[in-house]
Scaffold this active site. Structure first.
Site, PDB file in Angstrom:
ATOM      1  CD  GLU A   1      -2.708  -1.465   2.399  1.00  0.00           C
ATOM      2  OE1 GLU A   1      -2.630  -0.633   3.308  1.00  0.00           O
ATOM      3  OE2 GLU A   1      -3.423  -2.484   2.463  1.00  0.00           O
TER       4      GLU A   1
ATOM      5  CG  ASN B   1      -0.567  -6.944  -1.441  1.00  0.00           C
ATOM      6  OD1 ASN B   1      -1.181  -7.545  -2.321  1.00  0.00           O
ATOM      7  ND2 ASN B   1      -1.026  -6.827  -0.204  1.00  0.00           N
TER       8      ASN B   1
ATOM      9  CG  HIS C   1      -9.840  -5.784   0.839  1.00  0.00           C
ATOM     10  ND1 HIS C   1     -10.103  -6.892   1.620  1.00  0.00           N
ATOM     11  CD2 HIS C   1      -8.516  -5.549   0.958  1.00  0.00           C
ATOM     12  CE1 HIS C   1      -8.976  -7.295   2.186  1.00  0.00           C
ATOM     13  NE2 HIS C   1      -7.999  -6.506   1.797  1.00  0.00           N
TER      14      HIS C   1
ATOM     15  CD  GLU D   1      -4.575  -7.836   1.652  1.00  0.00           C
ATOM     16  OE1 GLU D   1      -5.441  -7.130   2.214  1.00  0.00           O
ATOM     17  OE2 GLU D   1      -3.357  -7.584   1.741  1.00  0.00           O
TER      18      GLU D   1
ATOM     19  CG  ASP E   1     -12.695  -9.054   2.153  1.00  0.00           C
ATOM     20  OD1 ASP E   1     -12.612  -8.053   1.406  1.00  0.00           O
ATOM     21  OD2 ASP E   1     -12.144  -9.101   3.267  1.00  0.00           O
TER      22      ASP E   1
HETATM   23  O1  9MR Z   1      -6.967  -8.213   8.595  1.00  0.00           O
HETATM   24  C1  9MR Z   1      -5.992  -7.434   9.241  1.00  0.00           C
HETATM   25  C2  9MR Z   1      -6.543  -6.947  10.572  1.00  0.00           C
HETATM   26  O2  9MR Z   1      -6.703  -8.037  11.457  1.00  0.00           O
HETATM   27  C3  9MR Z   1      -5.617  -5.899  11.175  1.00  0.00           C
HETATM   28  O3  9MR Z   1      -6.231  -5.348  12.328  1.00  0.00           O
HETATM   29  C4  9MR Z   1      -5.335  -4.820  10.157  1.00  0.00           C
HETATM   30  C5  9MR Z   1      -4.411  -3.751  10.712  1.00  0.00           C
HETATM   31  O4  9MR Z   1      -4.370  -2.638   9.881  1.00  0.00           O
HETATM   32  O5  9MR Z   1      -4.765  -5.388   8.993  1.00  0.00           O
HETATM   33  C6  9MR Z   1      -5.637  -6.257   8.355  1.00  0.00           C
HETATM   34  O6  9MR Z   1      -5.079  -6.751   7.151  1.00  0.00           O
HETATM   35  C7  9MR Z   1      -4.852  -5.792   6.132  1.00  0.00           C
HETATM   36  C8  9MR Z   1      -3.684  -6.283   5.314  1.00  0.00           C
HETATM   37  O7  9MR Z   1      -2.582  -6.557   6.134  1.00  0.00           O
HETATM   38  C9  9MR Z   1      -3.313  -5.279   4.236  1.00  0.00           C
HETATM   39  N1  9MR Z   1      -4.464  -4.943   3.422  1.00  0.00           N
HETATM   40  C10 9MR Z   1      -5.673  -4.561   4.125  1.00  0.00           C
HETATM   41  C11 9MR Z   1      -6.018  -5.637   5.169  1.00  0.00           C
HETATM   42  C12 9MR Z   1      -7.346  -5.297   5.845  1.00  0.00           C
HETATM   43  O8  9MR Z   1      -7.218  -4.107   6.575  1.00  0.00           O
END
Ligand code: 9MR
Length: 396
Positions: free
Chosen positions: A204, A245, A281, A313, A315
């Site tokens: 990101e 990513n 997402h 990722e 959903d």
């Molecule tokens: O799913 C993850 C969540 O449990 C954490 O709290 C969060 C912290 O920012 O990160 C989430 O995973 C993220 C991923 O690492 C990067 N892309 C977005 C995902 C959803 O926020």
């Protein structure tokens, strides 16, 4: 603030009980899957006693979970199509809920650690690496012949406070990040005992309008920092496949163009970047997911750079749509099917969901609303989305 990323599993202390560890998963007694628990004890939080893990001998049938029986496993169908099918995995339910590990191993051929390979977990204090929770998931994956996508070496979230301080000070920031990358990739080298074949090196780094994101790393290291990260990773493990990513860059548009241009520049400069992760997402409803032609065109131009494309990722939120529950689940199934079908045709080699059961998804915690964005429901029963995915994988 360092977020341990497990907010949704927290429950009052009175609900905390020890659970048995899963021998089948290759875990050793004393391994802690829970980032915050005392070493030597694993805890399930807020689960009824009946959810305690019942071990069963290797080679015997897993225990029956109501509603979880399916005709064909996603992973078998995916194998036949030459694509990996994956899920992000959370540490706690893997220990605490029998159905979680059973469905994961049955259906998926790839795993991503949802949180525990992020810097805050892997290097909680300077120079002290803690691979225990991540290695437990790697051991589970290995025991079930699944591959692993490493996630993630550099991000603006989930860093340990000490690393944030070093980055903010500007001094030795590059050395600290390089040491982190080197430490992690040395542990997970592909010629070593715990190989991780693919990594999201940078997560990101581009904003929604297509600019370089103003993060702790961009500030500390300057605008050319991304190339260095890939080079450091490549030096630490020349066999690892290295990915950029991001989210919101799946179809065509400003952000996708910026990600494409970034990668084009890196490839042109001979930087060792091997792939791009499209997070995916998305949601039901108008303009909540990329159109098939846009997605196909974007994947095609990325592949034309010589890059491998993974969906990392996925959903599909229900809260962005309208209609009855059944209508929304049918629309969700269609979105999953359209995107998987497009990706297979376009040459995507790995397709990962961000979780797999609605019992454990980041979406309700993040949006503040109940949802149901994944292919299995909260009881691990396959949803219409699951059946649509199997049909696409079967070529129907
Ligand atoms: O799913 C993850 C969540 O449990 C954490 O709290 C969060 C912290 O920012 O990160 C989430 O995973 C993220 C991923 O690492 C990067 N892309 C977005 C995902 C959803 O926020």
């Amino acid at each position: 603030r360092h977020d341990n990323g497990q907010r949704m599993y927290r429950a009052p202390m009175t609900a905390v009980r020890p659970v048995r560890l899963n021998r089948r998963a290759g875990l050793t007694a004393g391994a802690s899957l829970v980032g915050l628990s005392t070493p030597g004890t694993a805890f399930a939080v807020g689960e009824p006693a009946s959810m305690n893990r019942q071990d069963h001998a290797p080679g015997t049938a897993p225990p029956h979970h109501p509603g979880s029986q399916v005709a064909s496993r996603l992973r078998d169908l995916a194998d036949a199509r030459g694509i990996r099918i994956g899920a992000a995995v959370a540490s706690r339910p893997l220990v605490a809920e029998p159905a979680y590990g059973d469905v994961l191993a049955r259906e998926f051929s790839s795993v991503t650690c949802e949180n525990v390979m992020k810097p805050g977990f892997l290097q909680p204090s300077p120079g002290r690496f803690d691979f225990q929770a991540a290695d437990a998931i790697v051991a589970f994956a290995t025991a079930h012949a699944m591959t692993i996508r490493g996630h993630t070496l550099a991000w603006h979230n989930q860093n340990p406070p000490w690393l944030e301080r070093v980055a903010a000070s500007g001094e030795n920031a590059g050395a600290a990040l390089r040491d982190h990358i080197t430490g992690v990739l040395t542990h997970y080298r592909n010629d070593g005992p715990v190989p991780v074949p693919a990594w999201d090196v940078v997560n990101e780094a581009i904003t929604d309008t297509g600019a370089l994101r103003d993060t702790l790393w961009a500030r500390a290291l300057g605008p050319g920092y991304l190339a260095d990260l890939f080079r450091w990773a490549n030096e630490a493990d020349p066999d690892a496949r290295l990915f950029y990513n991001d989210y919101g860059a799946e179809g065509m548009g400003r952000k996708a163009d910026a990600v494409y241009e970034l990668l084009r520049g890196l490839v042109q400069d001979g930087v060792p970047v091997h792939g791009v992760g499209l997070q995916m997402h998305v949601g039901i409803g108008a303009r909540q997911s990329p159109s098939r032609p846009d997605l196909a065109a974007n994947i095609a131009r990325l592949r034309a750079l010589g890059l491998e494309v993974h969906v990392t990722e996925m959903d599909v939120k229900l809260q962005t749509g309208t209609g009855t529950d059944d209508e929304r689940l049918a629309e969700q199934a269609q979105v999953y099917a359209d995107i998987l079908g497009t990706c297979i045709e376009a040459g995507v080699t790995s397709f990962t969901f961000w979780g797999f059961t609605d019992a454990h998804s980041w979406i309700p915690g993040f949006t503040g609303k109940p949802d149901g964005a994944l292919p299995f429901d909260t009881t691990y029963a396959p949803k219409p989305a699951y059946h649509a995915l199997t049909r696409v994988l079967a070529g129907g």
